[in-house]
Design a protein around this motif. Structure first.
Motif, PDB file in Angstrom:
ATOM      1  N   GLY A 124       0.802  -1.220   0.000  1.00 43.90           N
ATOM      2  CA  GLY A 124       0.000   0.000   0.000  1.00 43.90           C
ATOM      3  C   GLY A 124       0.832   1.266   0.000  1.00 43.90           C
ATOM      4  N   GLU A 125       2.068   1.185   0.519  1.00 40.83           N
ATOM      5  CA  GLU A 125       2.956   2.344   0.541  1.00 40.83           C
ATOM      6  C   GLU A 125       4.080   2.237  -0.493  1.00 40.83           C
ATOM      7  OE1 GLU A 125       4.445   3.222   4.414  1.00 40.83           O
ATOM      8  OE2 GLU A 125       2.468   3.100   5.384  1.00 40.83           O
ATOM      9  N   ASP A 126       4.557   1.017  -0.705  1.00 43.34           N
ATOM     10  CA  ASP A 126       5.682   0.813  -1.621  1.00 43.34           C
ATOM     11  C   ASP A 126       5.267   0.412  -3.030  1.00 43.34           C
ATOM     12  OD1 ASP A 126       7.700   1.378   0.224  1.00 43.34           O
ATOM     13  OD2 ASP A 126       7.692  -0.665   1.009  1.00 43.34           O
ATOM     14  N   ASP A 127       3.970   0.224  -3.243  1.00 40.25           N
ATOM     15  CA  ASP A 127       3.510  -0.335  -4.515  1.00 40.25           C
ATOM     16  C   ASP A 127       3.995   0.461  -5.726  1.00 40.25           C
ATOM     17  OD1 ASP A 127       2.075  -1.520  -2.435  1.00 40.25           O
ATOM     18  OD2 ASP A 127       0.365  -1.958  -3.724  1.00 40.25           O
ATOM     19  N   GLU A 128       3.748   1.761  -5.720  1.00 33.42           N
ATOM     20  CA  GLU A 128       4.080   2.578  -6.893  1.00 33.42           C
ATOM     21  C   GLU A 128       5.583   2.602  -7.152  1.00 33.42           C
ATOM     22  OE1 GLU A 128       3.425   7.161  -8.557  1.00 33.42           O
ATOM     23  OE2 GLU A 128       2.325   6.447  -6.795  1.00 33.42           O
ATOM     24  N   ALA A 181      -0.287  -2.430 -11.568  1.00 34.49           N
ATOM     25  CA  ALA A 181      -0.734  -2.406 -10.178  1.00 34.49           C
ATOM     26  C   ALA A 181      -1.670  -3.576  -9.896  1.00 34.49           C
ATOM     27  CB  ALA A 181      -1.420  -1.076  -9.874  1.00 34.49           C
ATOM     28  N   ALA A 182      -2.485  -3.960 -10.881  1.00 42.50           N
ATOM     29  CA  ALA A 182      -3.399  -5.094 -10.708  1.00 42.50           C
ATOM     30  C   ALA A 182      -2.629  -6.396 -10.561  1.00 42.50           C
ATOM     31  CB  ALA A 182      -4.361  -5.181 -11.890  1.00 42.50           C
ATOM     32  N   ASP A 183      -1.543  -6.555 -11.320  1.00 44.86           N
ATOM     33  CA  ASP A 183      -0.713  -7.761 -11.195  1.00 44.86           C
ATOM     34  C   ASP A 183      -0.107  -7.852  -9.802  1.00 44.86           C
ATOM     35  OD1 ASP A 183      -1.016  -8.702 -13.877  1.00 44.86           O
ATOM     36  OD2 ASP A 183       0.375  -7.155 -14.538  1.00 44.86           O
ATOM     37  N   LEU A 184       0.383  -6.727  -9.298  1.00 42.18           N
ATOM     38  CA  LEU A 184       0.965  -6.704  -7.962  1.00 42.18           C
ATOM     39  C   LEU A 184      -0.091  -7.007  -6.906  1.00 42.18           C
ATOM     40  CD1 LEU A 184       3.275  -6.162  -6.005  1.00 42.18           C
ATOM     41  CD2 LEU A 184       2.798  -3.709  -6.221  1.00 42.18           C
TER      42      LEU A 184
END
Length: 316
Positions: free
Chosen positions: A177-181, A202-205
């Motif tokens: 939620g914080e490191d995703d991008e 983002a959907a794959d992650l």
């Protein structure tokens, strides 16, 4: 045979059953992780499902994703229905549906089984890519004598060279939620030339974060003053560990960070009682294959991607 943009829950269950039957017969899964996760995804314009029904069961299935002017596919046929032309008919149906849209079709054959190779070559496909599965037992692994400051106390230590990090770099667990991008940015940069990994969304992650095996403690991030520089994402299923994804930002390549992250991920797995570790590496990346072989990993399987040129364009 029916072609679908999405699948019903009943058909997904039948396809999962088909995959299990193939795994039992061949001792290898017929579909990769991305294909299995995509079974329940909402319809997308670039994804197609091909189903071969037989009574109340499904005896053949293919999934296709169009990528630019090409397409990638995986297909499987129930073990009891093989050598009856089902696989050939399914493959030709896929080709027919794509011929007006793409110039090249690539199809994975997991395990490089003779029957898959025979079908591919007879339909005009050529070997295009080989993915090695490597494995080793951690018993007897040469662990470093020391870890960087902040490493968990339960990471194993031995008589090997101490692990150091580039100046100003530290390790920490991934924070969902914080490191995703930032992770998506580093992953895209690290795998810019990789056919699948480099185009993760983002959907794959999020799909992986929703999986039962996801453990942020085993998703180790290397961070410096300028942000994330690399990561080692480990995975554990059925008591077997995996170097799931290991990536280094181009800014940090050549600094030794890759080796430090590799050892850190293995140490995390060993600290949690894991003894067998698997990983996948491309034959076209001899540097990576050589690195893992030098660390005691052996090639135990090969997956082959077969390719066929469609809609040949003549030079003017």
């Amino acid at each position: 045979m029916p072609q679908h943009a999405s699948l019903s829950g009943r058909d997904i269950h039948k396809i999962v059953t088909l995959a299990h039957r193939c795994t039992q017969a061949d001792d290898i899964e017929p579909f990769n992780e991305q294909t299995m996760l995509s079974l329940s995804r909402p319809p997308l314009s670039y994804r197609m499902h091909f189903v071969v029904p037989h009574g109340k069961t499904i005896i053949g299935y293919a999934q296709v994703e169009v990528v630019g002017d090409g397409a990638e596919a995986e297909l499987a046929v129930d073990p009891d229905q093989r050598r009856r032309g089902v696989g050939r008919a399914l493959l030709r149906e896929v080709i027919t549906s794509l011929e007006a849209e793409i110039t090249k079709l690539k199809v994975w054959a997991h395990g490089d089984l003779p029957a898959a190779a025979a079908l591919a070559t007879s339909e005009g496909f050529e070997r295009d890519r080989v993915l090695f599965k490597l494995s080793r037992d951690l018993e007897g692994f040469e662990w470093p004598s020391a870890w960087p400051a902040g490493a968990p106390d339960d990471w194993p230590r031995g008589e090997g060279p101490a692990v150091s990090l580039p100046e100003g770099v530290s390790l920490r667990p991934f924070v969902a939620g914080e490191d995703d991008e930032e992770w998506l940015r580093v992953n895209a940069a690290a795998f810019a030339d990789h056919a699948e990994q480099g185009r993760w969304t983002a959907a794959d992650l999020q799909d992986r974060q929703n999986e039962p095996w996801f453990d942020p403690e085993g998703f180790i991030v290397a961070e410096g003053a300028e942000g994330m520089l690399g990561f080692h994402w480990t995975k554990v299923e059925d008591g077997i560990g995996e170097i799931y994804v290991l990536g280094i930002d181009p800014r940090a390549q050549g600094t030794g960070l890759g080796k430090a992250l590799t050892l850190s991920g293995l140490a995390h797995l060993a600290a949690h009682g894991i003894r067998q570790v698997d990983l996948y590496a491309d034959e076209s990346n001899p540097r990576a294959v050589s690195l893992y072989r030098s660390q005691g990993f052996d090639i135990v399987r090969s997956d082959v991607q077969w390719a066929k040129q469609l809609n040949q364009v003549e030079d003017l």
